[in-house]
Design an enzyme around this catalytic site. Structure first.
Site, PDB file in Angstrom:
ATOM      1  N   SER A 195    -112.072  42.642   2.816  1.00 31.23           N
ATOM      2  CA  SER A 195    -111.400  41.293   2.444  1.00 31.23           C
ATOM      3  C   SER A 195    -111.971  40.476   1.902  1.00 31.23           C
ATOM      4  O   SER A 195    -112.203  40.405   1.188  1.00 31.23           O
ATOM      5  CB  SER A 195    -111.730  40.460   4.485  1.00 31.23           C
ATOM      6  OG  SER A 195    -111.357  39.193   4.743  1.00 31.23           O
ATOM      7  N   ASP A 208    -100.662  41.196   7.973  1.00 35.09           N
ATOM      8  CA  ASP A 208    -101.451  40.582   8.034  1.00 35.09           C
ATOM      9  C   ASP A 208    -101.221  39.536   7.993  1.00 35.09           C
ATOM     10  O   ASP A 208    -100.300  39.099   6.480  1.00 35.09           O
ATOM     11  CB  ASP A 208    -102.082  40.975   7.038  1.00 35.09           C
ATOM     12  CG  ASP A 208    -104.153  40.725   6.564  1.00 35.09           C
ATOM     13  OD1 ASP A 208    -103.994  39.271   7.459  1.00 35.09           O
ATOM     14  OD2 ASP A 208    -104.904  41.332   6.134  1.00 35.09           O
ATOM     15  N   HIS A 219    -104.817  42.068   9.900  1.00 35.47           N
ATOM     16  CA  HIS A 219    -106.329  42.414   9.280  1.00 35.47           C
ATOM     17  C   HIS A 219    -107.343  42.506   9.297  1.00 35.47           C
ATOM     18  O   HIS A 219    -108.185  43.357   9.691  1.00 35.47           O
ATOM     19  CB  HIS A 219    -106.528  41.167   8.524  1.00 35.47           C
ATOM     20  CG  HIS A 219    -107.157  39.942   8.134  1.00 35.47           C
ATOM     21  ND1 HIS A 219    -107.390  40.932   6.410  1.00 35.47           N
ATOM     22  CD2 HIS A 219    -108.841  40.308   7.949  1.00 35.47           C
ATOM     23  CE1 HIS A 219    -108.503  39.783   5.836  1.00 35.47           C
ATOM     24  NE2 HIS A 219    -109.178  39.846   6.999  1.00 35.47           N
TER      25      HIS A 219
END
Length: 258
Positions: A135, A204, A233
């Site tokens: 991320s 996501d 995610h």
């Protein structure tokens, strides 16, 4: 406006000091200091199994809204699943660093990974290091990888962002708001001179999968990607991520021969 973007981008957990007692008691805990003397903790885990990662070190950069204390179960599982050593460092202004007055920012993340890198290369051949970012952690990961050339063994990106603005507002906004955009990974991917593997959930909605696809297309040495159907995610199973990571590790030259 730039300060507002940073404030939104770095929601460091605000836990009480006692929440980090388990972290402070870990025998693998080491303390690092940035070029400005900012203290950041890190964990250096030894492997517990023989598998594709044997001989490698994973330099791990965690995601947002988490910290070194909160993701200990993940890195423990990572070391066990891969057989690699895992070096998980903290960002300035997160977990124990927060109590020393550290303030998170894009540049602070870059200083943090640079400090972790310098610690490792004093002890490990860079050719045995794989940088792994998840991320927002793909920001410092890509930045480092773009600067060190082919010195490292590989790059592993989980749910990577093209940039903060592109992830949140889309492609057009990244141009109109370019001066305040941060972690512009899309500008750096072409500089990475080692194999790049990307794992991304196809549903996501936090960091769209199209960003991961665009980054892989820009990488000079892409490894076949892992696009996970029906995962977003924060719900990609460890088992699927680790299986893909082990496939990537197995594709690299043996660390013991480098």
């Amino acid at each position: 406006m730039g300060g507002l973007v940073s404030a939104i981008a770095f929601p460091a957990p605000k836990l009480a000091r006692q929440a980090y007692e388990k972290l402070e008691k870990r025998p693998e805990l080491v303390w690092l200091a940035t070029q400005f003397g900012e203290p950041i903790p890190a964990l250096y885990l030894e492997p517990t199994a023989i598998s594709p990662g044997a001989g490698y070190v994973l330099l791990y950069s965690h995601g947002n809204a988490e910290d070194l204390g909160l993701h200990m179960p993940f890195i423990d599982a990572l070391a066990k699943a891969t057989g690699a050593r895992v070096f998980s460092y903290e960002y300035i202004g997160y977990s124990l660093s927060r109590f020393s007055g550290g303030v998170p920012s894009e540049e602070a993340c870059y200083r943090s990974i640079e400090t972790a890198w310098n610690y490792l290369v004093d002890r490990v051949d860079p050719a045995k290091i794989i940088v792994y970012g998840r991320s927002i952690g793909t920001g410092p990961t890509v930045d480092l990888a773009a600067r060190v050339g082919d010195a490292i063994a590989g790059v592993f990106l989980q749910s990577p962002l093209e940039s903060a603005i592109r992830a949140a507002l889309g492609y057009v906004s990244s141009h109109t708001m370019y001066p305040i955009d941060i972690f512009r990974n899309y500008e750096k991917m072409h500089k990475i001179q080692c194999p790049v593997a990307i794992c991304h959930g196809m549903t996501d909605v936090v960091v769209p999968c199209d960003g991961g696809k665009n980054l892989l297309a820009a990488a000079p040495h892409p490894f076949p990607p892992c696009w996970l159907d029906n995962y977003g995610h924060n719900d990609m199973p460890y088992s699927k991520v680790f299986a893909y990571l082990n496939a990537f590790l197995a594709s690299l030259p043996s660390a013991s021969s480098r």
